[in-house]
Design an enzyme around this catalytic site. Structure first.
Site, PDB file in Angstrom:
ATOM      1  N   GLU A 177       0.792  -1.220   0.000  1.00 24.85           N
ATOM      2  CA  GLU A 177       0.000   0.000   0.000  1.00 24.85           C
ATOM      3  C   GLU A 177       0.830   1.278   0.000  1.00 24.85           C
ATOM      4  O   GLU A 177       0.671   2.143   0.867  1.00 24.85           O
ATOM      5  CB  GLU A 177      -0.988  -0.036   1.171  1.00 24.85           C
ATOM      6  CG  GLU A 177      -1.786  -1.334   1.164  1.00 24.85           C
ATOM      7  CD  GLU A 177      -3.007  -1.334   2.062  1.00 24.85           C
ATOM      8  OE1 GLU A 177      -3.031  -0.542   3.002  1.00 24.85           O
ATOM      9  OE2 GLU A 177      -3.930  -2.115   1.781  1.00 24.85           O
ATOM     10  N   GLU A 222      -5.735  -8.879  -0.621  1.00 23.86           N
ATOM     11  CA  GLU A 222      -6.362  -8.794   0.705  1.00 23.86           C
ATOM     12  C   GLU A 222      -7.842  -8.547   0.525  1.00 23.86           C
ATOM     13  O   GLU A 222      -8.246  -7.642  -0.210  1.00 23.86           O
ATOM     14  CB  GLU A 222      -5.781  -7.621   1.527  1.00 23.86           C
ATOM     15  CG  GLU A 222      -4.394  -7.870   2.075  1.00 23.86           C
ATOM     16  CD  GLU A 222      -3.875  -6.720   2.942  1.00 23.86           C
ATOM     17  OE1 GLU A 222      -4.698  -5.947   3.484  1.00 23.86           O
ATOM     18  OE2 GLU A 222      -2.647  -6.590   3.060  1.00 23.86           O
TER      19      GLU A 222
HETATM   20  C1  GCB Z   1      -4.748  -3.383   4.672  1.00 21.66           C
HETATM   21  C2  GCB Z   1      -3.318  -3.517   5.076  1.00 21.66           C
HETATM   22  C3  GCB Z   1      -3.108  -4.485   6.227  1.00 21.66           C
HETATM   23  C4  GCB Z   1      -4.224  -4.308   7.264  1.00 21.66           C
HETATM   24  C5  GCB Z   1      -5.564  -4.549   6.595  1.00 21.66           C
HETATM   25  C6  GCB Z   1      -6.730  -4.357   7.574  1.00 21.66           C
HETATM   26  O1  GCB Z   1      -5.074  -2.992   3.590  1.00 21.66           O
HETATM   27  O2  GCB Z   1      -2.512  -3.911   3.994  1.00 21.66           O
HETATM   28  O3  GCB Z   1      -1.838  -4.235   6.782  1.00 21.66           O
HETATM   29  O4  GCB Z   1      -4.064  -5.174   8.348  1.00 21.66           O
HETATM   30  O5  GCB Z   1      -5.729  -3.645   5.551  1.00 21.66           O
HETATM   31  O6  GCB Z   1      -7.189  -5.325   8.157  1.00 21.66           O
HETATM   32  O7  GCB Z   1      -7.136  -3.207   7.769  1.00 21.66           O
END
Ligand code: GCB
Length: 611
Positions: A427, A524
């Site tokens: 990110e 993700e």
């Molecule tokens: C994201 C991040 C990750 C966080 C996740 C979240 O986009 O890459 O580091 O843990 O979201 O759960 O908010």
């Protein structure tokens, strides 16, 4: 008179020399090959229970703690200090580690190295009170030649000062405010989280690095091997063993380097279905004498892309799996073999075939396991939160740090067939998150392009990408082999509304593919769930909601041929910064709990991925 001054100057120089300690930076090349025991080489792991002391005001060097710690407590190495002690949960300042080690007398006359698996974030090392060297940057190993520091037939004292302080030129850099312990979403575990080894290689000459680049044409495999050595020896041989055959070739060095291309007839390719490994053995010496020897296991496979898919060995492969973290109660970010084994077992139980080492490179054993188990890895650098200022001096420092990570990660992990792609950043954004404001779009693009190019030059055999968030500039996807996105519609956006969330997700996928004409991977997606919390109609934080959201995303992705992988965020619940969106200081998006009990979503994934 003249004589008097000379004596003064000499005295001054002498005093300066005894107090000023010089810390040379570790040379990444010294950690390129993992320590190995074989017919020639020997290794000792020196992890265990060590002495430990907080150094809140950084007085240790002035007070010469490297000559032996007094009033110390005890600590386990490997392991983070945060959960081992009752008073150090959020401690990020200086602390000292100390242990004693015997160097076997059989190693006399050899070249002796120490390898520290990682130190979060920076470390200085002494042996017997003498400064050996330093390293900055967490999650990657470093090594020093300690031959001239070692005492024989008696114990040697090893002292390591570690700190995990926020600094803007570090990556990830730190907190927004004094109330946050990190501005990234995982706990900044501190200390010596991995093992420490001492090992010996022949002083006369030794193998310093081996790089194997595999390819194949039809039934014929090809290994392009580069060998780097140190010392006065001009040749040796390389032996490739596997699949019932053996190929042996002589090697000749020029300027310490040898390049050789080796053909393997009737090659057996590495893949998740058949994770076959060949042994590559390099021997230095001549017909009569063997001077040094190093062997590693690797696989023959290729990775490429077409406009819709990631191709493994020329065939489309769909990545099913997870983003993970190195995180477990009490161990913190420390390597823990039973958990590592259980995690592979559980990943395979769900039917996963891959994971991402989010948000930093993991302990080497993850990659060894993955090679043998046929699990594909996206290897990620610790570059979380790039571009947070418009201060260009600062940015150049950050860029240098990112390139250092890249070089160290590729040096360490390059021969693992399981690693199919490099993620250069999680990110990244050109948006300034600090008061100084943004940098120009053009500046950020150019810098990122240069960073991506560096990765391609360091390793032309793998795909490169970054994980794009909502705020990452999408134009950067131009530079990536695969468009990777982290998306949480139905969670952070469209709270509680999975249906409308998935519509937005679907629309964005179509737009991205139309614009970039590249395969897309969702690196993700997911929802938080409190294990044991239920509802008849799915509500946020229930196990049912997590299942419904994951199901809706997977079903939608199935309708699009260009989606080449889906990684659920996250494999297990993990510790984070404290905030009002992190209940109990945990991110609860795991499909397993932090102690690895399955939530309903884990069973759901098994029901679809195992088919
Ligand atoms: C994201 C991040 C990750 C966080 C996740 C979240 O986009 O890459 O580091 O843990 O979201 O759960 O908010």
């Amino acid at each position: 008179m003249k004589m008097k001054y000379t004596i003064y100057i000499l005295l001054l120089l002498f005093t300066f020399n005894t107090y000023a300690q010089e810390f040379k930076k570790s040379d990444p090349k010294d950690m390129a090959l993992f320590p190995q025991r074989n017919e020639i080489r020997d290794v000792r792991k020196i992890s265990g229970i060590w002495k430990f002391k907080k150094d809140t005001d950084n007085k240790g060097i002035e007070e010469k703690w490297f000559n032996g710690l007094e009033k110390y407590r005890q600590i386990a190495v490997p392991g983070s200090w945060n959960e081992q002690f009752t008073d150090m949960r959020e401690y990020r300042d200086w602390a000292w580690y100390e242990t004693e080690m015997f160097i076997p007398s059989a190693w006399k006359g050899e070249r002796i190295f120490i390898r520290i698996g990682e130190a979060s974030y920076a470390a200085k090392v002494w042996i017997n009170g003498k400064a050996v060297g330093m390293h900055e940057g967490a999650h990657l190993p470093f090594a020093f030649d300690i031959s001239s520091f070692v005492k024989w037939d008696t114990k040697n004292r090893l002292s390591i000062q570690v700190e995990n302080i926020y600094k803007d030129d570090r990556m990830p850099s730190g907190a927004f405010s004094s109330t946050n312990i990190s501005d990234y979403d995982y706990f900044p575990y501190a200390g010596l989280n991995r093992d420490v080894w001492v090992y010996a290689v022949p002083a006369e000459a030794y193998v310093k690095d081996i790089t194997v680049k595999p390819s194949f044409k039809g039934k014929k495999g090809v290994l392009d091997v580069t060998i780097e050595k140190e010392g006065r020896i001009s040749g040796g041989k390389i032996i490739i063993t596997g699949n019932g055959g053996q190929v042996e070739k002589r090697i000749k060095f020029s300027d310490n380097l040898a390049n050789i291309s080796i053909e393997i007839p009737d090659v057996r390719l590495w893949s998740p279905d058949d994770p076959y490994l060949y042994e590559v053995k390099v021997i230095l010496g001549d017909k009569k004498n063997t001077i040094d020897m190093y062997s590693l296991k690797t696989g023959v496979r290729t990775v490429s892309v077409d406009k819709n898919h990631i191709l493994l060995n020329g065939k489309p492969v769909f990545l099913k799996g997870f983003g993970k973290h190195e995180d477990f109660p009490i161990y913190g970010g420390g390597i823990n073999y039973p958990v590592l084994v259980a995690d592979f077992e559980l990943m395979k139980w769900t039917g996963a075939n891959s994971f991402r080492t989010s948000n930093y490179p993991y302990d080497e054993e993850y990659y060894n396991m993955a090679d043998r188990e046929g699990i594909m890895i996206i290897g990620e650098t610790p570059a979380v939160g790039m571009f947070t200022t418009n201060d260009t001096t600062q940015l150049l420092k950050n860029e240098a740090r990112c390139k250092q990570y890249l070089q160290e990660m590729i040096l360490r992990d390059k021969n693992h067939p399981s690693v199919i792609m490099w993620s250069l950043a999680n990110e990244p954004t050109e948006k300034g998150r600090r008061p100084e404001g943004d940098i120009s779009k053009e500046y950020a693009y150019k810098m990122f392009a240069d960073y991506m190019q560096t990765a391609k030059e360091l390793d032309p055999t793998r795909l490169v990408m970054y994980m794009g968030s909502f705020t990452s500039p999408s134009e950067w996807f131009d530079l990536a082999d695969v468009v990777c996105i982290n998306r949480f519609y139905g969670w952070y956006q469209e709270n509680g509304r999975i249906g409308s969330g998935v519509k937005l997700f679907s629309k964005e996928l179509d737009e991205l593919h139309a614009k970039y004409n590249k395969p897309i991977m969702v690196t993700e997606f997911g929802a938080g769930a409190i294990a044991g919390m239920h509802a008849v109609q799915p509500e946020m934080f229930t196990e049912e909601y997590q299942v419904e959201l994951i199901k809706a995303y997977l079903d939608e992705a199935k309708t699009k041929d260009f989606v080449t992988g889906m990684h659920v965020w996250n494999f297990a619940d993990f510790k984070t910064n404290q905030s009002i969106i992190r209940l109990g200081g945990y991110n609860l998006k795991g499909v397993f709990t932090r102690d690895r009990r399955p939530k309903a979503a884990a069973h759901y994934l098994r029901s679809v991925w195992k088919k």
